[in-house]
Scaffold this active site. Structure first.
Site, short mmCIF file in Angstrom:
data_model
loop_
_atom_site.label_atom_id
_atom_site.label_comp_id
_atom_site.label_asym_id
_atom_site.label_seq_id
_atom_site.Cartn_x
_atom_site.Cartn_y
_atom_site.Cartn_z
N ASP A 22 63.09 42.95 39.61
CA ASP A 22 62.14 43.60 39.52
C ASP A 22 60.62 43.09 40.11
O ASP A 22 59.38 43.29 39.41
CB ASP A 22 61.56 44.31 38.26
CG ASP A 22 60.78 45.55 38.28
OD1 ASP A 22 60.53 46.09 39.34
OD2 ASP A 22 60.46 45.85 37.08
N ARG A 57 47.54 47.58 27.67
CA ARG A 57 48.17 48.63 27.06
C ARG A 57 49.44 49.01 27.92
O ARG A 57 49.35 49.09 29.20
CB ARG A 57 47.69 49.87 26.75
CG ARG A 57 47.53 50.18 25.37
CD ARG A 57 46.99 51.61 25.18
NE ARG A 57 46.95 52.11 23.87
CZ ARG A 57 45.96 51.68 22.83
NH1 ARG A 57 45.03 51.44 23.52
NH2 ARG A 57 45.89 52.01 21.60
N GLY A 58 50.78 49.22 27.41
CA GLY A 58 51.87 49.88 28.41
C GLY A 58 52.54 50.74 27.59
O GLY A 58 52.23 51.10 26.54
#
Length: 370
Positions: free
Chosen positions: A164, A46-47
């Site tokens: 990133d 889940r994000g």
């Protein structure tokens, strides 16, 4: 991605749009995907963007990771990021970069609001491994470092800076294969306007980014690799800064306060002023502080954690370093034949244009739904 998240439970499934789609209710969240995808459907993550499930692609008989980005077009920056990630992943083809499998077309073009992207399914990520009590041999760490550099060589050869890199963006499977993911922040290597739209994870951020240098290069990724490798060896972050200023302080306490000649790379007078007022710390000998780490590995990390990006080791040079000699194979470290074009971002895109571009990507992968 960590598959520890879920075990298969029977999620209610309903055929929709004449059987072309199946809609699953995953813990109250609707998951509507083309009918080639079948159970077992297992929530694995889940994000902020939504939910990730593993699901079976019956055409290839492969389990894939399906990410749902709910209301993908509500936030303009997020929508652009999704488009960028899809285009980049479709362009890149390398063993150490996560492969995109599908962009699911919407059942109705006029009601297109959620984006579903499927990629190769991996077992876990480097962040989970570092935080676990699973023991890692030096060979493991060396092999992870090699694969990360091998993937990065290909990325940089396509004129892309990842921007990133961090342990949670490095996916792993049980064979210790490593794949780089999350290209939503990636940038062309020759672009001068500083992108402030997203905060790159501070702990892995190169000094030139901390100093707001606008003309950063692919060297920022190499800095991140140095931080990640040391975290792997120490099982804790090298520079866990609480904020911008603290981050810079941690860097200088370990690596020494930059000299005037180290600051040649930045034309930002505020940044130079800031550095000049820092206490004068000497560079700590990494080999002494981290005596448990192979001295050859320390030598390589030293070259990655160099303040001046112009003097920092490149990915190619790192692959040629003695520490990786037994893994390095110049005939099996491919480059990207065609640089990636960020042209689609040059003109301002509105919500409808981004939606149409993502729709076209989905149809290119699913011509029968066009």
């Amino acid at each position: 991605m960590n598959t520890g998240g879920g075990q298969y439970t029977d999620f209610p499934a309903v055929e929709t749009h004449g059987g072309q789609f199946i809609s699953y209710d995953i813990f109250g969240s609707l998951f509507e995907i083309t009918s080639k995808y079948r159970p077992p459907i297992i929530p694995i993550g889940r994000g902020a963007y939504g939910i990730v499930c593993s699901v079976l692609d019956t055409e290839t008989n492969e389990l894939v990771a399906m990410k749902k980005i709910a209301n993908a077009f509500d936030n303009h920056m997020d929508a652009k990021r999704t488009l960028r990630e899809i285009k980049l992943l479709r362009h890149l083809d390398h063993e150490n970069i996560i492969a995109i499998r599908d962009v699911v077309p919407p059942p109705l073009r006029r009601q297109f609001s959620d984006v579903y992207i499927s990629t190769e399914l991996m077992d876990t990520d480097l962040h989970q491994i570092i935080r676990s009590n699973q023991s890692l041999s030096e060979e493991h760490c060396q092999y992870f470092l090699y694969q990360l550099l091998r993937g990065l060589k290909y990325i940089h050869s396509a004129n892309i800076i990842h921007r990133d890199l961090k342990p949670s963006n490095l996916l792993l499977n049980a064979n210790c294969d490593l794949k780089i993911c999350d290209f939503g922040l990636a940038r062309p290597t020759s672009e001068n306007d500083f992108m402030t739209e997203y905060v790159v994870t501070r702990w892995y951020r190169a000094p030139e980014l901390l100093l707001n240098s606008s003309d950063y290069t692919a060297a920022i990724d190499v800095w991140s690799v140095g931080c990640i490798f040391m975290e792997l060896m120490n099982r804790k972050p090298l520079f866990p800064g609480k904020d911008h200023v603290h981050q810079m302080r941690l860097l200088t306490e370990l690596l020494g306060t930059p000299t005037e000649s180290d600051l040649g790379f930045t034309h930002n007078e505020d940044a130079k002023r800031y550095i000049r007022q820092l206490p004068n710390f000497p560079r700590q000998p990494l080999a002494k502080l981290f005596s448990h780490v192979n001295p050859m590995a320390i030598d390589l990390v030293d070259r990655m954690l160099t303040f001046d990006p112009n003097r920092r080791i490149t990915v190619e040079q790192a692959l040629n370093h003695q520490y990786l000699a037994k893994l390095h194979d110049p005939n099996d470290e491919p480059i990207c034949q065609k640089p990636f074009s960020f042209e689609f971002e040059q003109q301002p895109l509105d919500e409808e244009q981004i939606k149409e571009m993502i729709y076209q990507e989905a149809i290119a992968l699913n011509p029968t739904y066009g």
